[in-house]
Scaffold this motif. Structure first.
Motif, PDB file in Angstrom:
ATOM      1  N   THR A   1       0.835  -1.205   0.000  1.00 25.01           N
ATOM      2  CA  THR A   1       0.000   0.000   0.000  1.00 25.01           C
ATOM      3  C   THR A   1       0.865   1.249   0.000  1.00 25.01           C
ATOM      4  O   THR A   1       0.607   2.198  -0.752  1.00 25.01           O
ATOM      5  N   LEU A   2       1.911   1.258   0.802  1.00 23.82           N
ATOM      6  CA  LEU A   2       2.810   2.410   0.870  1.00 23.82           C
ATOM      7  C   LEU A   2       3.489   2.646  -0.481  1.00 23.82           C
ATOM      8  O   LEU A   2       3.648   3.790  -0.918  1.00 23.82           O
ATOM      9  N   LYS A   3       3.862   1.571  -1.158  1.00 23.59           N
ATOM     10  CA  LYS A   3       4.502   1.711  -2.470  1.00 23.59           C
ATOM     11  C   LYS A   3       3.533   2.232  -3.523  1.00 23.59           C
ATOM     12  O   LYS A   3       3.937   2.943  -4.445  1.00 23.59           O
ATOM     13  N   ILE A   4       2.256   1.915  -3.390  1.00 19.85           N
ATOM     14  CA  ILE A   4       1.253   2.485  -4.301  1.00 19.85           C
ATOM     15  C   ILE A   4       1.156   3.991  -4.091  1.00 19.85           C
ATOM     16  O   ILE A   4       1.088   4.762  -5.049  1.00 19.85           O
TER      17      ILE A   4
ATOM     18  N   GLY B   1       9.546  11.540  12.871  1.00 19.55           N
ATOM     19  CA  GLY B   1       9.328  11.138  14.258  1.00 19.55           C
ATOM     20  C   GLY B   1       7.875  11.011  14.669  1.00 19.55           C
ATOM     21  O   GLY B   1       7.572  10.680  15.808  1.00 19.55           O
ATOM     22  N   GLU B   2       6.947  11.252  13.745  1.00 18.30           N
ATOM     23  CA  GLU B   2       5.518  11.176  14.040  1.00 18.30           C
ATOM     24  C   GLU B   2       4.905   9.982  13.327  1.00 18.30           C
ATOM     25  O   GLU B   2       5.105   9.789  12.128  1.00 18.30           O
ATOM     26  N   VAL B   3       4.143   9.177  14.068  1.00 18.93           N
ATOM     27  CA  VAL B   3       3.466   8.033  13.465  1.00 18.93           C
ATOM     28  C   VAL B   3       2.327   8.550  12.598  1.00 18.93           C
ATOM     29  O   VAL B   3       1.445   9.270  13.063  1.00 18.93           O
ATOM     30  N   ILE B   4       2.369   8.188  11.311  1.00 17.16           N
ATOM     31  CA  ILE B   4       1.335   8.591  10.361  1.00 17.16           C
ATOM     32  C   ILE B   4       0.173   7.605  10.395  1.00 17.16           C
ATOM     33  O   ILE B   4      -0.983   7.985  10.399  1.00 17.16           O
TER      34      ILE B   4
ATOM     35  N   THR C   1      -5.607   7.430   3.768  1.00 13.71           N
ATOM     36  CA  THR C   1      -4.999   8.039   4.963  1.00 13.71           C
ATOM     37  C   THR C   1      -3.542   8.399   4.708  1.00 13.71           C
ATOM     38  O   THR C   1      -3.097   9.498   5.048  1.00 13.71           O
ATOM     39  N   LEU C   2      -2.798   7.477   4.099  1.00 12.90           N
ATOM     40  CA  LEU C   2      -1.388   7.742   3.813  1.00 12.90           C
ATOM     41  C   LEU C   2      -1.230   8.880   2.811  1.00 12.90           C
ATOM     42  O   LEU C   2      -0.397   9.761   2.992  1.00 12.90           O
TER      43      LEU C   2
END
Length: 77
Positions: free
Chosen positions: A20-23, A58-61, A70-71
């Motif tokens: 998902t992050l790579k998309i 340093g912040e959780v996304i 969301t990402l």
């Protein structure tokens, strides 16, 4: 922009999350730094119940079940 991705081996949710992050990465320019939480005791203790975890500056996304919307919203600002 550098995005940290925390996961561990043999984690199906982590494999899906990285996909998902790579998309999202196809639409927004950033570099993914991949971290295995099992290689650092402090990181393991911090994230063991949350993985996969996406972190920026340093912040959780987002963590756990990652989703494109969301990402994209968090990283596209």
């Amino acid at each position: 922009m550098i995005i940290k991705f925390y996961s561990k081996p043999d984690c199906e949710l982590c494999v899906e999350g990285l996909h998902t992050l790579k998309i999202v990465q196809e639409d927004i320019d950033f570099t993914i730094e991949h971290y295995n939480i099992e290689e650092d005791d402090a990181v393991h203790e911090k994230y063991m119940l949350m993985i996969p975890v996406v972190e920026q500056d340093g912040e959780v996304i987002q963590y756990g079940q990652l989703d494109y919307a969301t990402l994209y919203e968090a990283l596209g600002d």
